[in-house]
Design an enzyme around this catalytic site. Structure first.
Site, PDB file in Angstrom:
ATOM      1  N   GLU A 264       0.795  -1.234   0.000  1.00 41.87           N
ATOM      2  CA  GLU A 264       0.000   0.000   0.000  1.00 41.87           C
ATOM      3  C   GLU A 264       0.826   1.282   0.000  1.00 41.87           C
ATOM      4  OE1 GLU A 264       0.372  -2.287   2.383  1.00 41.87           O
ATOM      5  OE2 GLU A 264       0.313  -1.450   4.401  1.00 41.87           O
TER       6      GLU A 264
ATOM      7  N   GLU B 261      -3.582  -4.580   9.579  1.00 44.12           N
ATOM      8  CA  GLU B 261      -4.096  -5.561   8.623  1.00 44.12           C
ATOM      9  C   GLU B 261      -5.512  -6.048   8.956  1.00 44.12           C
ATOM     10  OE1 GLU B 261      -2.864  -5.913   5.797  1.00 44.12           O
ATOM     11  OE2 GLU B 261      -0.837  -5.133   6.056  1.00 44.12           O
TER      12      GLU B 261
ATOM     13  N   ASP C  98       9.286 -10.220  10.333  1.00 43.31           N
ATOM     14  CA  ASP C  98       9.243 -11.201   9.240  1.00 43.31           C
ATOM     15  C   ASP C  98       8.988 -12.627   9.753  1.00 43.31           C
ATOM     16  OD1 ASP C  98       9.501  -9.339   7.240  1.00 43.31           O
ATOM     17  OD2 ASP C  98      11.661  -9.611   6.967  1.00 43.31           O
TER      18      ASP C  98
ATOM     19  N   TYR D 189      -4.193 -10.719  10.000  1.00 39.79           N
ATOM     20  CA  TYR D 189      -5.249 -10.392   9.041  1.00 39.79           C
ATOM     21  C   TYR D 189      -6.580 -10.980   9.494  1.00 39.79           C
ATOM     22  CZ  TYR D 189      -1.518  -9.248   5.670  1.00 39.79           C
ATOM     23  OH  TYR D 189      -0.438  -8.699   5.035  1.00 39.79           O
TER      24      TYR D 189
HETATM   25  N1  BES Z   1       1.035  -4.518   3.721  1.00 39.05           N
HETATM   26  C1  BES Z   1       0.781  -5.795   3.175  1.00 39.05           C
HETATM   27  C2  BES Z   1       2.003  -6.480   2.617  1.00 39.05           C
HETATM   28  C3  BES Z   1       3.145  -6.667   3.595  1.00 39.05           C
HETATM   29  C4  BES Z   1       2.904  -6.984   4.917  1.00 39.05           C
HETATM   30  C5  BES Z   1       4.441  -6.542   3.167  1.00 39.05           C
HETATM   31  C6  BES Z   1       3.962  -7.142   5.806  1.00 39.05           C
HETATM   32  C7  BES Z   1       5.493  -6.701   4.043  1.00 39.05           C
HETATM   33  C8  BES Z   1       5.260  -7.002   5.375  1.00 39.05           C
HETATM   34  C9  BES Z   1      -0.289  -5.737   2.083  1.00 39.05           C
HETATM   35  O1  BES Z   1      -1.295  -4.797   2.326  1.00 39.05           O
HETATM   36  C10 BES Z   1      -0.992  -7.066   2.069  1.00 39.05           C
HETATM   37  O2  BES Z   1      -1.527  -7.427   3.064  1.00 39.05           O
HETATM   38  N2  BES Z   1      -0.984  -7.748   0.932  1.00 39.05           N
HETATM   39  C11 BES Z   1      -1.675  -9.008   0.773  1.00 39.05           C
HETATM   40  C12 BES Z   1      -2.992  -8.755   0.080  1.00 39.05           C
HETATM   41  C13 BES Z   1      -4.154  -9.566   0.563  1.00 39.05           C
HETATM   42  C14 BES Z   1      -4.348  -9.687   2.035  1.00 39.05           C
HETATM   43  C15 BES Z   1      -5.429  -9.122  -0.124  1.00 39.05           C
HETATM   44  C16 BES Z   1      -0.775  -9.930  -0.032  1.00 39.05           C
HETATM   45  O3  BES Z   1       0.363  -9.528  -0.335  1.00 39.05           O
HETATM   46  O4  BES Z   1      -1.149 -11.038  -0.346  1.00 39.05           O
HETATM   47 ZN    ZN Z   2      -2.546  -5.311   3.938  1.00 41.79          ZN
END
Ligand code: BES
Ligand code: ZN
Length: 630
Positions: free
Chosen positions: A270, A317, A387, A395
Site C-alpha cells: 500500500e 491488517e 518477518d 489479518y
Molecule cells: N502490507 C501488506 C504487505 C506486507 C505486509 C508486506 C507485511 C510486508 C510485510 C499488504 O497490504 C498485504 O496485506 N498484501 C496481501 C494482500 C491480501 C491480504 C489481499 C498480499 O500480499 O497477499
Molecule cells: Zn494489507
C-alpha cells in the site's frame, strides 16, 4: 489484566523494540529525500534532510541504518562527526550523531549510498524484464527494510511529510504526488501527509501508464499495459466511492497502482499514492481485484491511522481486511440494486460473509502451522522480527475481532459511527491495541453500551493463543453450494456419471477456491482412486486451463497431493513451469513445498535452482528454508 488496566495502558506510549533509533525524542516537520539511481553500480546515492524538533531531553540523534555506507553528516549545513555502530541482526547499525548543546530545532542531513546487501531494493537486468528495454529497480520497505534504503527513524510510530527527488535514467515513481520537473531524468514528488518510513517507496524502469478511473492511473511495462488497464478499470472508482462512504473522503488525491515484474514478493503493498502489486493479479478475469480493494483500504487503515509498533500489526491488517470486505460487499450491493434486486443489502452481505468464511478457514489452517506465540493478536517482538511473525493471523484474527465487535455492538449500523470516530481520532497518528480499546469505551460508554464492552473477553482476544474465543456465525449460502458439490465428489461411487461442467458454471471466482480447497482437504484425509482425479480433469477442463494463479495453485494442490504424479507427467511439468513465472511468496512457497512433499524432492530442488535468479531475495531465502537448503 482487568479492562481498566488495559485502558490505563493507553496513556503510556508503547516503545518499538524493532528500531535502534531514539525516535521518541523528536518530531519531524519535513523530510527531504534525494535519490540518484545507478543501474551500472546497482545502488542509490542519496541524501536525506530531516527538519527536527526535540520533544524530550537528549544529546544525540540515533537513526537506523542497515548495509548503508555513510558519507557525511551535517547539522544546519555544518559537517559534524558521527558514529556508525556495530551491526546486530536483523536491526542493522545505529547511526549516532551528537547534538550541540541547546539545539532544539535543526536540520539534520545525512549523505549515504546503498550497497548490494540492501534488503529493500531489487535491481533487475533488462533481459529479465518483460519489455527488455531498460533495467528495473523497485523497493519493498515494510516492515523494517527502509533502513537499508536511507537512514531513518525506522518505526511506524514516527511520521513525517516528505519531498522526494529522484534522478534516474528511467521513468521513476515514488510514494507521493508527482510534481513537474524542469531537470532532465529528474522526477519530483510531494507527500504532504505525514507518513512512516515503511511507506517510502521507489520504482524505476521502462514504464507506461493508462487511466483506470477518474482519479486512478495504472503503471506497468508497455507490453502489459492494456491487460492491466482492463483488469482494474471496471472496479477502481467504485471501490473508492464505497470506501469514502464508509469512512471519509480519500485524502491522498490520486490512487495509482504499479504492476511490477514477476519477482515482486507480495500480492500488493500500500505505498501511498502508488500501490505496488504483483503481476499475478492480471488473471484476465478480474477475479483478484479484492487485492486492490485491500490496498486501497490501507489508505485509511495503515496509512492515515497506523500501528505504532509491529507488535500491534493487527491494527493495520485486521482493519484493512475488515474494510476490504465491507468494500466488496458494498460494491456487490450497489450492483444488485442497479439490477433491480430489492434485497440488495442482503446481496452485499452474502458476498462479505462468503469472503469471511474463506478467511476463517485460512485462519484455522494457519493456526495449525504457526508457532503459538505468533498466533496471538498482540505479538512480543523483543526477541523475534516482524518477518518471523508474519502470517495470515493478524489479518484474519484481526478481522474476526472486528467482526465480533460489530456483531455484539448491534451490527453495522451501530458500528459504522464508531468506525468514522476512530479513523478521525487517529488520523495522521499511530496507536496501539490499548488505545483502540480505550477508544471503544470512549465512544460507546456515553451511549449506554458499557456493559456490552465489559462482556468482551479482551485478554483472550489480545493475548490468547490460537483461534479466537468466539466462533463467528456467517451466512453460509454461497459456501454451501461449494460444500454440496464437494460432497458429491466424496461419494464418487454413488454419483459417478452425474458430474458435468455446469456444476461450476455459475460459481463466483472465490467459490472455485472454496470448492478446490475443500476437496483437497477431504481427499488428503483419504485419497480416492486415480480415476476420480481423471474424471475431475475431464469434467472441469477449465481448471486445467486456468490463467488465474489462485485457481492454478488450488487445482495443483488438489491433483498433486494425491501422490499419483511424478516429474515426468505433463501436469507436473506445466505447474513447475508456472512456478518460474511467480515470485509472489503466497504462490512460490506452497508451490515448491507441494513438489517437495508430494512429487519428488530432487525435482523440487532442481526446479527451484532453475528459477531462483528470477526471485526477490526475500522469496529466495524463504523457499530455501522451506526446501531445507539453508
Ligand atoms: N502490507 C501488506 C504487505 C506486507 C505486509 C508486506 C507485511 C510486508 C510485510 C499488504 O497490504 C498485504 O496485506 N498484501 C496481501 C494482500 C491480501 C491480504 C489481499 C498480499 O500480499 O497477499
Ligand atoms: Zn494489507
Amino acid at each position: 489484566m482487568k479492562v481498566d488496566e488495559l485502558r490505563a495502558r493507553a496513556a503510556s506510549k508503547e516503545l518499538d523494540p524493532c528500531t535502534k533509533s531514539n525516535y521518541h525524542s523528536f518530531s519531524a516537520t519535513q523530510t527531504t529525500l534525494n535519490l540518484d539511481v545507478s543501474f551500472e553500480k546497482k545502488n542509490i546515492v542519496g541524501s536525506v534532510t530531516y527538519d527536527l524538533k526535540k520533544t524530550a531531553s537528549t544529546s544525540e540523534v540515533v537513526l537506523d541504518t542497515s548495509y548503508l555506507d555513510i558519507n557525511g553528516v551535517k547539522i544546519d549545513g555544518v559537517s559534524v562527526s558521527y558514529d556508525l555502530g556495530k551491526r546486530t541482526e536483523p536491526f542493522g547499525s545505529p547511526l549516532k550523531i551528537s547534538l550541540p548543546a541547546n539545539e532544539e530545532a535543526f536540520k539534520l542531513t545525512v549523505l549515504f549510498n546503498t550497497t548490494e546487501n540492501s534488503t529493500a531494493l531489487q535491481f533487475i537486468d533488462k533481459e529479465a524484464t518483460d519489455s527488455k528495454v531498460s533495467d528495473y529497480l523497485f523497493s519493498q520497505c515494510q516492515a523494517i527494510h527502509a533502513r537499508s534504503m536511507f537512514p531513518c527513524f525506522d518505526t511506524p510510530g514516527f511520521k513525517s511529510p516528505y519531498s522526494f527527488r529522484v534522478h534516474s535514467p528511467s521513468y521513476a515513481l515514488m510514494s507521493g504526488r508527482p510534481v513537474e520537473s524542469s531537470e532532465s531524468d529528474t522526477y519530483l514528488f510531494e507527500q504532504p501527509i505525514p507518513i512512516p518510513s515503511y511507506l517510502v517507496a521507489i520504482a524505476s524502469g521502462n514504464l507506461a501508464h493508462a487511466p483506470i478511473g477518474p482519479r486512478s492511473t495504472i503503471y506497468t511495462e508497455p507490453p502489459n499495459l492494456d491487460a492491466c488497464q482492463w483488469e482494474f478499470e471496471k472496479d477502481m472508482e467504485n471501490f473508492l466511492q464505497v470506501a469514502e462512504g464508509l469512512i471519509y473522503k480519500y485524502e491522498w488525491l490520486k490512487y495509482d497502482a504499479l504492476i511490477l515484474p514477476l519477482s515482486f514478493p507480495y500480492g500488493g503493498m500500500e505505498n501511498p499514492n502508488i500501490t505496488f502489486a504483483t503481476p499475478t493479479l492480471i488473471s484476465k478475469d478480474r477475479s483478484q481485484v479484492n487485492v486492490m480493494a485491500h490496498e486501497l483500504a490501507h489508505s485509511w487503515s495503515g496509512n492515515l491511522v497506523t500501528n505504532c509498533t509491529w507488535e500491534h500489526f493487527w491494527l493495520n491488517e485486521g482493519w484493512t481486511v475488515y474494510l476490504e470486505r465491507r468494500i466488496l460487499g458494498g460494491v456487490a450491493s450497489v450492483e444488485a440494486k442497479q439490477n433491480g434486486d430489492k434485497d440488495y443489502i442482503d446481496a452485499g452481505e452474502k458476498v462479505r460473509h462468503f469472503a469471511a468464511i474463506l478467511g476463517w478457514n485460512s485462519l484455522v489452517d494457519t493456526v495449525k502451522i504457526m508457532p503459538a506465540q505468533f498466533t496471538r493478536l498482540v505479538w512480543d517482538l523483543k526477541s523475534s522480527t516482524p518477518d518471523d511473525a508474519f502470517s495470515k493471523i493478524p489479518y484474519e484474527k484481526g478481522f474476526s475481532f472486528l467482526f465480533y465487535l460489530e456483531t455484539v455492538l448491534g451490527g453495522v449500523d451501530h458500528f459504522d459511527p464508531f468506525m468514522k470516530y476512530y479513523f478521525n481520532k487517529y488520523r495522521y497518528k499511530s496507536l496501539d491495541s490499548y488505545q483502540f480499546i480505550d477508544t471503544l469505551y470512549e465512544f460507546y460508554e456515553p451511549i449506554g453500551k458499557k456493559e456490552v464492552l465489559d462482556s468482551v473477553d479482551w485478554n483472550t482476544w489480545l493475548f490468547g493463543d490460537g483461534i479466537p474465543p468466539s466462533t463467528p456465525k456467517f451466512d453460509t449460502r454461497l459456501a454451501d453450494e461449494c460444500y454440496t458439490l464437494a460432497e458429491k465428489w466424496l461419494n464418487f461411487d454413488k454419483f459417478q456419471g452425474q458430474y458435468s461442467e455446469s456444476d461450476i458454471a455459475k460459481f463466483e471466482a472465490d467459490q472455485h477456491l472454496l470448492f478446490l480447497g475443500t476437496m483437497s482437504e477431504k481427499f488428503s484425509d483419504k485419497t480416492p482412486p486415480l480415476e476420480v482425479y481423471e474424471e475431475l480433469r475431464r469434467v472441469y477442463p477449465q481448471y486445467s486451463e486456468a490463467t488465474n494463479g489462485e485457481i492454478i495453485a488450488g487445482w495443483a494442490d488438489l491433483q498433486l497431493k494425491s501422490g499419483y504424479f511424478n516429474a515426468e507427467d505433463a501436469l507436473v511439468k506445466k505447474f513447475a513451469a508456472w512456478l518460474g513465472t511467480v515470485g509472489r511468496m503466497k504462490f512460490a512457497r506452497p508451490g515448491y513445498t507441494l513438489l517437495k512433499n508430494h512429487v519428488d524432492y530432487n525435482f523440487a530442488v532442481s526446479t527451484f535452482r532453475k528459477f531462483e535468479s528470477r526471485y526477490h531475495p526475500i522469496c529466495k531465502t524463504m523457499v530455501k528454508k522451506d526446501l531445507g537448503l539453508e
